[in-house]
Design a protein around this motif. Structure first.
Motif, mmCIF file in Angstrom:
data_model
loop_
_atom_site.group_PDB
_atom_site.id
_atom_site.type_symbol
_atom_site.label_atom_id
_atom_site.label_comp_id
_atom_site.label_asym_id
_atom_site.label_seq_id
_atom_site.Cartn_x
_atom_site.Cartn_y
_atom_site.Cartn_z
ATOM 1 N N ALA A 66 0.475 -1.256 -0.097
ATOM 2 C CA ALA A 66 0.194 -0.351 0.335
ATOM 3 C C ALA A 66 0.942 1.053 -0.123
ATOM 4 O O ALA A 66 0.932 2.043 1.186
ATOM 5 N N GLY A 67 1.952 1.413 -0.620
ATOM 6 C CA GLY A 67 2.994 2.611 -0.745
ATOM 7 C C GLY A 67 3.490 2.963 0.033
ATOM 8 O O GLY A 67 4.849 3.289 -0.060
ATOM 9 N N ILE A 68 4.293 1.672 0.601
ATOM 10 C CA ILE A 68 5.004 2.269 1.619
ATOM 11 C C ILE A 68 6.136 0.414 1.578
ATOM 12 O O ILE A 68 6.258 -0.413 1.884
ATOM 13 N N GLU A 69 7.277 1.167 1.838
ATOM 14 C CA GLU A 69 8.283 0.154 1.536
ATOM 15 C C GLU A 69 8.480 -0.534 2.728
ATOM 16 O O GLU A 69 8.939 0.259 3.889
ATOM 17 N N VAL A 70 8.162 -1.487 3.174
ATOM 18 C CA VAL A 70 8.113 -2.008 4.784
ATOM 19 C C VAL A 70 9.340 -2.420 5.207
ATOM 20 O O VAL A 70 9.884 -2.472 6.338
ATOM 21 N N SER A 71 10.409 -3.098 4.275
ATOM 22 C CA SER A 71 11.702 -3.554 3.988
ATOM 23 C C SER A 71 12.469 -2.269 4.297
ATOM 24 O O SER A 71 13.707 -2.108 5.500
ATOM 25 N N GLY A 72 11.959 -1.292 4.403
ATOM 26 C CA GLY A 72 12.922 0.478 4.373
ATOM 27 C C GLY A 72 12.502 0.860 6.164
ATOM 28 O O GLY A 72 13.057 2.078 6.423
ATOM 29 N N LEU A 73 11.506 0.195 6.543
ATOM 30 C CA LEU A 73 11.055 1.273 7.977
ATOM 31 C C LEU A 73 11.450 0.026 9.255
ATOM 32 O O LEU A 73 12.531 -0.727 8.774
ATOM 33 N N SER A 74 12.395 1.540 10.298
ATOM 34 C CA SER A 74 13.068 1.037 11.810
ATOM 35 C C SER A 74 11.405 -0.554 12.099
ATOM 36 O O SER A 74 10.695 -0.593 11.548
ATOM 37 N N ALA A 75 12.329 -0.970 13.365
ATOM 38 C CA ALA A 75 11.696 -2.037 14.057
ATOM 39 C C ALA A 75 10.244 -1.572 14.741
ATOM 40 O O ALA A 75 8.883 -1.987 14.511
ATOM 41 N N PRO A 76 10.349 -0.415 14.763
ATOM 42 C CA PRO A 76 9.065 0.295 15.225
ATOM 43 C C PRO A 76 7.856 0.822 14.805
ATOM 44 O O PRO A 76 7.089 0.548 14.919
ATOM 45 N N ALA A 77 8.860 1.450 13.917
ATOM 46 C CA ALA A 77 7.618 2.180 12.732
ATOM 47 C C ALA A 77 6.361 0.739 12.040
ATOM 48 O O ALA A 77 6.170 0.970 11.683
ATOM 49 N N ARG A 78 7.752 0.047 11.602
ATOM 50 C CA ARG A 78 7.293 -1.494 11.537
ATOM 51 C C ARG A 78 5.793 -2.165 12.097
ATOM 52 O O ARG A 78 5.162 -2.665 11.624
ATOM 53 N N ALA A 79 6.803 -2.034 13.401
ATOM 54 C CA ALA A 79 5.397 -2.498 14.596
ATOM 55 C C ALA A 79 4.287 -2.177 14.589
ATOM 56 O O ALA A 79 2.938 -2.069 14.438
ATOM 57 N N ARG A 80 4.276 -0.468 14.610
ATOM 58 C CA ARG A 80 3.183 0.241 13.999
ATOM 59 C C ARG A 80 2.078 0.450 13.279
ATOM 60 O O ARG A 80 0.827 0.079 13.098
ATOM 61 N N TRP A 81 3.229 0.310 11.751
ATOM 62 C CA TRP A 81 2.610 0.236 10.651
ATOM 63 C C TRP A 81 1.681 -1.202 10.519
ATOM 64 O O TRP A 81 0.713 -1.342 9.941
ATOM 65 N N ARG A 82 2.052 -2.296 10.729
ATOM 66 C CA ARG A 82 1.398 -3.564 10.690
ATOM 67 C C ARG A 82 0.089 -3.674 11.908
ATOM 68 O O ARG A 82 -0.475 -4.178 11.067
ATOM 69 N N ALA A 83 0.172 -3.150 12.752
ATOM 70 C CA ALA A 83 -0.867 -2.968 13.802
ATOM 71 C C ALA A 83 -1.723 -2.689 12.634
ATOM 72 O O ALA A 83 -3.320 -2.544 13.542
ATOM 73 N N LYS A 84 -1.477 -1.957 12.295
ATOM 74 C CA LYS A 84 -2.796 -0.725 11.650
ATOM 75 C C LYS A 84 -2.985 -1.875 10.282
ATOM 76 O O LYS A 84 -4.317 -0.757 9.580
ATOM 77 N N ASN A 85 -2.424 -2.075 9.644
ATOM 78 C CA ASN A 85 -2.474 -2.332 8.054
ATOM 79 C C ASN A 85 -2.465 -3.239 8.043
ATOM 80 O O ASN A 85 -2.661 -4.370 6.738
ATOM 81 N N LEU A 86 -2.270 -5.023 8.723
ATOM 82 C CA LEU A 86 -2.001 -5.817 8.585
ATOM 83 C C LEU A 86 -2.431 -6.840 9.933
ATOM 84 O O LEU A 86 -3.346 -6.353 10.506
ATOM 85 N N GLY A 87 -3.419 -7.535 9.209
ATOM 86 C CA GLY A 87 -4.489 -8.358 9.424
ATOM 87 C C GLY A 87 -3.550 -10.830 9.867
ATOM 88 O O GLY A 87 -3.144 -10.555 8.079
ATOM 89 N N PHE A 88 -3.057 -11.393 10.276
ATOM 90 C CA PHE A 88 -2.538 -12.368 10.215
ATOM 91 C C PHE A 88 -2.844 -13.364 10.953
ATOM 92 O O PHE A 88 -3.405 -13.592 11.859
ATOM 93 N N VAL A 89 -3.124 -14.249 10.329
ATOM 94 C CA VAL A 89 -4.187 -16.056 10.404
ATOM 95 C C VAL A 89 -2.922 -16.531 10.766
ATOM 96 O O VAL A 89 -2.338 -16.682 9.505
#
Ligand code: ADP
Ligand code: MG
Length: 221
Positions: A66-89
């Protein structure tokens, strides 16, 4: 929605030689698509799914969601991004055993910063949609495997994620229960949910719209 370029991921096991779990993957998944990642055990399905979800950092290449380069985010930024944009099963549900169904689902909206009452409302709504209106206050141990997986799916969907990632979500379910989970995923996809599902089952993969085959870390066309 998902754009993967030159993605490689190597592992260095504690003993033995290096493993190339993914070797140069290029892949696009469009918004609203339901993609099934298939391939034998060890072909790299989980590694690819976790790389999309930012749970694993690539050795080389890039993952954009969704336009965000996940692999380029810092670990805390990635965790915040994940909470908002991803669902895991996951195959084994990963529910918190001492929290009720509705409390387990609340964890997702709470993690993205929604207030308690608001989180609870979202959790109840999605659990009802997935047919668990009469199981809200049950603990995971008081639910069947199929029901536990529906709670886990509800938690993954509670934040209306850009992408839903499912790793062998029917792996611990019998045939009819597996079919029920697939019915729900197909239904959510019809509502517009982008889904990437990993499975080694052809029967499960046949329910998805697009099929992506992996073999020893490479895409098979
Ligand atoms: P799949 O989900 O298709 O079964 P995986 O992505 O789990 O495959 O694994 C791909 C390959 O990477 C396998 O050979 C596996 O042994 C290896 N691998 C996965 N995770 C690790 C790890 N943490 N350390 C070492 N090797 C790993
Ligand atoms: Mg796997």
């Amino acid at each position: 929605m998902i754009s993967i370029k030159g993605l490689s991921r190597k592992f260095q096991p504690s003993r033995g030689g290096e493993v190339a779990a993914l070797a140069g993957i290029d892949l696009e998944v469009k918004s609203g698509e339901f993609a099934a990642l298939t391939g034998p055990s060890g072909s790299g399905k989980t590694t690819l799914l976790f790389s999309i979800g930012g749970l694993l950092t690539p050795t080389a290449g890039s993952v954009t969601v969704a336009g965000i380069e996940v692999s380029g985010l810092s670990a805390p930024a990635r965790a915040r991004w994940r909470a908002k944009n991803l669902g895991f099963v996951f195959q084994t549900f990963h529910l918190v055993p001492y929290l009720s169904a509705v409390e387990n689902v609340c964890l997702a909206p709470l993690a993205r910063g929604r207030a308690g009452a608001d989180a609870r409302k979202a959790a109840e709504e999605i659990l009802k949609r997935l047919g668990l209106a009469d199981r809200l206050d049950h603990l995971p141990g008081e639910l069947s495997a199929g029901e536990q997986q529906r709670v886990s799916l509800a938690r993954a969907l509670a934040n209306e994620p850009a992408v839903l990632l499912a790793d062998e979500p029917t792996g611990n379910l019998d045939g009819p229960r597996a079919a029920e989970i697939m019915d729900l995923l197909v239904e959510e996809n019809k509502r517009g949910q982008t889904i990437v599902l990993a499975t080694h089952s052809d029967q499960v993969a046949a329910r998805a719209g697009v099929r992506i085959r992996l073999d020893r870390g490479k895409l098979m066309l």
